[in-house]
Design an enzyme around this catalytic site. Sequence first.
Site, mmCIF file in Angstrom:
data_model
loop_
_atom_site.group_PDB
_atom_site.id
_atom_site.type_symbol
_atom_site.label_atom_id
_atom_site.label_comp_id
_atom_site.label_asym_id
_atom_site.label_seq_id
_atom_site.Cartn_x
_atom_site.Cartn_y
_atom_site.Cartn_z
ATOM 1 N N GLU A 167 45.569 39.311 41.255
ATOM 2 C CA GLU A 167 45.816 40.733 41.476
ATOM 3 C C GLU A 167 46.238 41.382 40.161
ATOM 4 O O GLU A 167 46.136 40.758 39.110
ATOM 5 C CB GLU A 167 46.871 40.953 42.582
ATOM 6 C CG GLU A 167 47.942 39.884 42.723
ATOM 7 C CD GLU A 167 48.835 39.691 41.532
ATOM 8 O OE1 GLU A 167 49.895 40.359 41.472
ATOM 9 O OE2 GLU A 167 48.505 38.873 40.649
ATOM 10 N N GLU A 191 48.287 39.579 37.702
ATOM 11 C CA GLU A 191 47.649 38.401 37.106
ATOM 12 C C GLU A 191 48.334 37.092 37.495
ATOM 13 O O GLU A 191 48.378 36.151 36.709
ATOM 14 C CB GLU A 191 47.612 38.535 35.574
ATOM 15 C CG GLU A 191 46.979 39.831 35.109
ATOM 16 C CD GLU A 191 46.778 39.902 33.618
ATOM 17 O OE1 GLU A 191 45.607 40.018 33.194
ATOM 18 O OE2 GLU A 191 47.771 39.826 32.875
#
Length: 796
Positions: free
Chosen positions: A433, A436
Site C-alpha cells: 500500500e 510500502e
Amino acid sequence: MNPPDNSVAFGAPGIEPRWTSSAKEGVGTAYHTSCRVWFTLSHGIVNEIYYPHIDQPNTRDFEFLISDGETFCHEEKRDLDHLVEYPERDCVFYRLTNSEPSGRYRLVKYVLTDPHRSVLLVHTKVEVLDESLRGKLRLYALLAPHIAGRGAGNSAWCSEIGAIKLMHAEREDVHLIIACSSGFSRRSVGYVGFSDGWQDLMHDFKMDWEFRTAERGNVALTGEIDLPGSREFTIAIAFGGSYQSTAIKLFQSLADPFELHRQAYVRQWQRAVVNPTFDFSPDTSDHGGMYRLSRCVLLAHEDKVFQGALVASLSIPWGETKGDNDLGGYHLVWTRDLVQSATALLATGQTGTPLRALIWLAAIQRADGTFPQNSWIDGTAYWSGLQLDQVALPILLAWRLHKHDALGLFNPRVMIVRAASHLILQGPVTAQERWEENAGYSPSTLAVVVAALVCAAEWAKEYGKTDVVDFIFAYADWVTAHLEEWMVTTQGELVEGFPRHYIRINPTDPGAPDPHADPNTTMIQLANGGGLHPARNVVGGDFLHLVRFGIRDPNDPIVRDSIEVIDRVLKHNLPEGPGWRRYNHDGYGQKDDGSAFDGTGVGRCWPILTGERGHYELAARRDPKPFIASMENFANQGGMITEQLWDGADLPDGRMKRGCPTGAAMPLCWSHAEYIALVRSRHDGVCFHHVEAAFQRYVSNPVQSRYEIWSLRHPLRRVPRGKILRVILATAARIVWSTNDWTRTQQLDTTHESELNLWFADFPTAEWPQGSVLAFTFFWERDQRWENRNWQVNIL
C-alpha cells in the site's frame, strides 16, 4: 608540525563516512537548466551539493571554522545561532546569519548557484562586533566531499592555476574544485577524524597542517580565508567531468560580481513562477508566503537532464546515522510522490513540469503497465515492490492535464491502456500500500484505482469506445461495491461504541491473495517492529481517499464512525495544530528517547495527514483554513515542511520539541504538495483531486454492480446468484466448464477486449439454481496446453 609542500596526509582512509542531518532549512538551484547543481541547507550551513543530477549528492557539508588563534575555535553549525531568511520573494535564494551567542561576531552568508554554470556561490561577510577581536578573527572553509554519492574512496589535493590557490577533490570522474575570491592563505587536505582541518584547529586554535594530498578515503578540505579589508568574499564550489572543465566554470563564475549572479538568479525564478492569476493568498493564513515557497520547493526538485523526474526529497532521513550503503535516501523518484508534486504544480497554474513528469512516467513504464516502486532519475529501479496506486496515479495525472488542455501534442493512450489493463488483471489486492509495508485490500489504494479507472473510462467515452467504457466501468463498479466488505470491520475494539469502521488494510498473502479475506478475523504483521495484531484493531486515515476522490459521501455513516475512531486513536493536538499518525503501532519514526529510527522506532504525526483531513473537512462543507494554518505552522524557520513531527513531550536535551520536525525527511515534497493542493481546493470550494465522474457514479446516483470479477490473481470461491460472473485473463483461452460435477461439460471461448488486450468470458449465474457449483478449467490457445487445474465457484 609543518609538513613540506608535497606532504601526504596521515590517517588513511579516515573514519567511516556518514551523511548529515535531514533537517533541511532550505533547498535551491538556478531555474535554468544549464546549471546542474542543487544545494541543501541546515544548521546555518550548506549540506549536500548535488551534481550532475538531482539524485547524486557530492558533499556531506560545507561550513566555516572561526578562531582567534588563541582561546577558541567555533564550528559554525554547532556553536553559532542561526537565522534563515529569504531576501527575495518567489525565489530559493537564502541569507544565512550565524551569530556567536554572546554577540562578539556574526557571519552573513548569501547562498545561490551560478545562474548558468554548475557552481555554488556563497558570498560571506564577517561582522566583528567585539573590538578585541578585530584583526584577530580567522575563518577557515571546511568542506567534506562525498563525491558521486559516497564518502569513501574520495581523493583530494591542493592545486594551483597560475597564482590562484585551489583545492580539488575527485571520485569516479566527477571533479570538485573550491576557491575563494580573496584567496586562501593556507590550505590542507586530510582524512576525516585524523588529519582533517577540524582536528587541527580544535587542538590549538591554529592551522598548523598543510597537507597537499589525501587519496582514496573519507577526506576533508580546509582553507584559511585571506580576509580582505572589507571582510567580504565569495566562496565558489564548482563541479565538472574533468579538472580543466571544472576550473573553467569556476573562474568564469568568479569573473562576474556576485551581485550580477544574484540579479540573474532571482530574475530567472521570478519570471518562471510568478502568476497573478493563481495567487491564492486569501486562502492562506500567512499572505501566501508558504504557498509561493512550496511551489518553488517542488520546482527545485526536478532534474534538468531527465526533465520531469522529481525526487521525493533532497534529504536522507536520519542521515547522520547513514553511511555509504544507504545510497538512495529520498533523492529517488517515487511515482506517488512525483504525481503528488506534479498535480500540486498544476494547481498553481504551472503546466510545463506536470507534462514533463507525465512524459517521463510514460517513458519508464514497463510493458506490463507497472512502474518501479522507486527509481533513479534515469528510470533504473531501486526497490522492487509493486504498488497498485503507483500504477493508477499516472492515469489521474494524464486525465487532469487533459481536462486542463495541457497535454500539447503528447498522447498518453498507450500508457493509460497498459496501466488500466494491469489494474484490472492484478487487482484488487496490492502487494504494497502507500506506506510500502503491507499487502492486502487498502482503502487508499483502491480509492486511487477506482478514480483512475473512472477517468480512463471517461476518456474512452470521448473517443466513442463504448465497449472499453463498459468493460472498465464493470470492473470499477465491482470494486466499489465491495469496499466495505473488504475493508470495514464490524467487530472493532479500539473505541467503545464504534465497532464498525474502516481498517488500515485487510492483509492477505500477495503471492496467493485470499479473495474473501475477512476484516474481522485477519491478522496483520506490522513492519518496523510494530508486532502482530488483529487487522480490525489497526486503523489509519487512508479511507479519507474514498471521499477525496468522490467515491464515498463525506457523511457516509461508516466514514463518520471511522473518523471518530482515528481521532481517538491517532490524533495528537500539537502546539501548531492537530496532527495524525499513519496508524497505531507504527514503528517508522524517531524513538521515544529521541534517538534515530534504526529499523524500529515510533511512527509520529505526518503533516500530509493534516492536509488530508483538511480536504475531508472541505468535502464535508466545512472550512479547511485551520488545517492550512496548521501546515504553515508545521514548517521550520526556512519554510520546509517535514515528513514527521515530534508528538511526544519535549526532551530535556532539546533534541526533540513537541510539534517540531523529527529526523525524518525534510523537506518532503509530498507535504508541500498536499499543502498547495489544500490551498487551491479551498479557493475552488472543492477538492482539487475530486473526480466528478466518480462522484456522480458512486455518490450522487449510485450504480449497482452487475458483475462479480474472477481472475487468476483473485479467484473467487463464491458469488451471489443473479450476478454475471466475469472471468478476465491475460491471454486467450477456451473455458471448459460444468455445473453438475463434470457429468456434462460445456465450452466457452474468451472474447478479446482489444483496447486493453485482455480476454474475458461471462457466466450469467441467474440461469443456475442457488447452491450450484461452477467448475471450470482452461485450455490456453497460444500454448496449446491445458491448465491441469480446476477451479470451483459456489453460487449462493
